[in-house]
Design a protein around this motif. Structure first.
Motif, PDB file in Angstrom:
ATOM      1  N   GLY A  60      26.504  38.316  29.224  1.00 52.36           N
ATOM      2  CA  GLY A  60      26.673  38.077  30.651  1.00 52.36           C
ATOM      3  C   GLY A  60      28.039  37.511  30.975  1.00 52.36           C
ATOM      4  N   PHE A  61      28.530  36.617  30.111  1.00 55.41           N
ATOM      5  CA  PHE A  61      29.851  36.047  30.347  1.00 55.41           C
ATOM      6  C   PHE A  61      30.920  37.128  30.214  1.00 55.41           C
ATOM      7  N   ALA A  62      30.765  38.038  29.281  1.00 55.06           N
ATOM      8  CA  ALA A  62      31.716  39.144  29.142  1.00 55.06           C
ATOM      9  C   ALA A  62      31.748  39.993  30.406  1.00 55.06           C
ATOM     10  N   ASP A  63      30.594  40.189  31.028  1.00 56.24           N
ATOM     11  CA  ASP A  63      30.553  40.944  32.286  1.00 56.24           C
ATOM     12  C   ASP A  63      31.365  40.232  33.373  1.00 56.24           C
ATOM     13  N   SER A  64      31.261  38.898  33.421  1.00 58.09           N
ATOM     14  CA  SER A  64      32.035  38.164  34.424  1.00 58.09           C
ATOM     15  C   SER A  64      33.523  38.253  34.147  1.00 58.09           C
ATOM     16  N   LEU A  65      33.906  38.328  32.873  1.00 50.48           N
ATOM     17  CA  LEU A  65      35.320  38.515  32.539  1.00 50.48           C
ATOM     18  C   LEU A  65      35.813  39.895  32.974  1.00 50.48           C
ATOM     19  N   ARG A  66      34.946  40.889  32.882  1.00 48.13           N
ATOM     20  CA  ARG A  66      35.325  42.234  33.338  1.00 48.13           C
ATOM     21  C   ARG A  66      35.605  42.223  34.844  1.00 48.13           C
ATOM     22  N   GLU A  67      34.792  41.505  35.594  1.00 47.08           N
ATOM     23  CA  GLU A  67      35.037  41.403  37.036  1.00 47.08           C
ATOM     24  C   GLU A  67      36.378  40.723  37.297  1.00 47.08           C
ATOM     25  N   TRP A  68      36.662  39.664  36.551  1.00 43.71           N
ATOM     26  CA  TRP A  68      37.943  38.968  36.678  1.00 43.71           C
ATOM     27  C   TRP A  68      39.103  39.894  36.321  1.00 43.71           C
ATOM     28  N   ARG A  69      38.908  40.716  35.306  1.00 44.59           N
ATOM     29  CA  ARG A  69      39.943  41.670  34.865  1.00 44.59           C
ATOM     30  C   ARG A  69      40.345  42.604  36.005  1.00 44.59           C
ATOM     31  N   GLY A  70      39.402  42.910  36.873  1.00 43.05           N
ATOM     32  CA  GLY A  70      39.685  43.814  37.982  1.00 43.05           C
ATOM     33  C   GLY A  70      40.599  43.227  39.040  1.00 43.05           C
ATOM     34  N   LEU A  71      40.863  41.919  38.995  1.00 44.61           N
ATOM     35  CA  LEU A  71      41.747  41.267  39.970  1.00 44.61           C
ATOM     36  C   LEU A  71      43.217  41.317  39.563  1.00 44.61           C
ATOM     37  N   TYR A  72      43.489  41.766  38.351  1.00 49.22           N
ATOM     38  CA  TYR A  72      44.879  41.762  37.862  1.00 49.22           C
ATOM     39  C   TYR A  72      45.677  42.904  38.463  1.00 49.22           C
ATOM     40  N   ARG A  73      46.876  42.560  38.856  1.00 49.76           N
ATOM     41  CA  ARG A  73      47.869  43.538  39.288  1.00 49.76           C
ATOM     42  C   ARG A  73      49.128  43.245  38.486  1.00 49.76           C
ATOM     43  N   GLY A  74      49.228  43.865  37.317  1.00 50.61           N
ATOM     44  CA  GLY A  74      50.296  43.510  36.392  1.00 50.61           C
ATOM     45  C   GLY A  74      50.053  42.102  35.868  1.00 50.61           C
ATOM     46  N   THR A  75      51.032  41.236  36.033  1.00 47.41           N
ATOM     47  CA  THR A  75      50.858  39.842  35.593  1.00 47.41           C
ATOM     48  C   THR A  75      50.269  38.962  36.693  1.00 47.41           C
ATOM     49  N   LEU A  76      49.967  39.531  37.841  1.00 49.24           N
ATOM     50  CA  LEU A  76      49.431  38.750  38.958  1.00 49.24           C
ATOM     51  C   LEU A  76      47.903  38.844  39.022  1.00 49.24           C
ATOM     52  N   ILE A  77      47.296  37.748  39.442  1.00 49.13           N
ATOM     53  CA  ILE A  77      45.874  37.737  39.765  1.00 49.13           C
ATOM     54  C   ILE A  77      45.773  37.598  41.280  1.00 49.13           C
ATOM     55  N   VAL A  78      45.207  38.598  41.916  1.00 52.18           N
ATOM     56  CA  VAL A  78      45.155  38.644  43.376  1.00 52.18           C
ATOM     57  C   VAL A  78      43.700  38.547  43.813  1.00 52.18           C
ATOM     58  N   ARG A  79      43.352  37.421  44.432  1.00 55.93           N
ATOM     59  CA  ARG A  79      42.012  37.229  44.971  1.00 55.93           C
ATOM     60  C   ARG A  79      42.108  37.204  46.488  1.00 55.93           C
ATOM     61  N   PRO A  80      41.443  38.097  47.185  1.00 55.63           N
ATOM     62  CA  PRO A  80      41.517  38.109  48.647  1.00 55.63           C
ATOM     63  C   PRO A  80      41.133  36.752  49.227  1.00 55.63           C
ATOM     64  N   GLY A  81      41.954  36.271  50.155  1.00 51.99           N
ATOM     65  CA  GLY A  81      41.680  35.012  50.811  1.00 51.99           C
ATOM     66  C   GLY A  81      42.008  33.793  49.988  1.00 51.99           C
TER      67      GLY A  81
END
Length: 214
Positions: free
Chosen positions: A46-67
């Motif tokens: 389950g924790f690996a699944d949450s890391l996959r969701e976090w991985r989807g926020l990366y834009r190159g070296t940036l982490i972009v979270r709306p808001g």
């Protein structure tokens, strides 16, 4: 994995881009941090699944979270991919129980750095995590990790597991060490990085050696 005592390099905060309001210090998040750490150890899939969701926020070296504020990482998504593989290979682990001596030692370090703005594992008098546990009546067989900057339990634990910019991924290895049984957590304000969270861990409730039969 080497036997404790084991003290690992601190985990620094990600670099925030742009300005953002300073959020209010969260109240008493230590129990939630331990719960999140135990979720990672007891439910690695389950924790690996949450890391996959976090991985989807990366834009190159940036982490972009709306808001939310945008963060610049050191390595980009590579350590997240690595962490996913690492966590998936781990079998379900033992949950860590809270330990008053370890918690008190973590709180001592957090209080000092809240006042001084220092970072790292050594106190202003040169004391180590083992020294702090001893002062609280325990012994030296402990490990410690520190996260700076993250202000909620999920981000604190994720930061330490991903271990961006930490070459040996020592935080990740320690937090998933199957021999650990206890933890003490203390989180609060930091004058430079806004927040910090100290996690002191051990195989015994007070850092003493494991008793050997016979």
């Amino acid at each position: 994995m080497p036997l404790l005592p084991l003290v690992l390099a601190l985990d620094m905060t990600l670099a925030a881009l742009g300005s953002a309001p300073r959020p209010t210090i969260p109240a008493a998040i230590e129990g939630a941090v331990l719960a999140e750490l135990n979720r990672a150890r007891s439910d690695p899939a389950g924790f690996a699944d949450s890391l996959r969701e976090w991985r989807g926020l990366y834009r190159g070296t940036l982490i972009v979270r709306p808001g939310s504020v945008t963060y610049r990482t050191v390595e980009g998504p590579a350590p997240v991919d690595e962490a996913i593989t690492f966590v998936e290979r781990h079998r379900q682990g033992r949950r860590l129980a809270p330990a008053p001596v370890l918690t008190a030692a973590a709180a001592d370090h957090q209080a000092e750095q809240r006042a001084t703005g220092d970072v790292g594992h050594d106190g202003t008098d040169g004391s180590t995590p083992a020294d702090r546990v001893r002062r609280r009546g325990g012994d030296r067989w402990v490990g410690e990790v520190i996260a700076y900057g993250a202000d909620n339990p999920a981000d604190i634990v994720r930061q330490l597991v991903v271990d961006d910019g930490v070459g040996d991924r020592g935080h990740r290895r320690l937090l998933f060490d199957p021999s650990l049984r206890y933890a003490g957590v203390s989180c609060g304000a930091h004058p430079v990085y806004r927040y910090m969270c100290v996690i002191t861990v051990g195989r015994t409730i007070d850092g003493r050696p494991i008793a050997r039969a016979g």
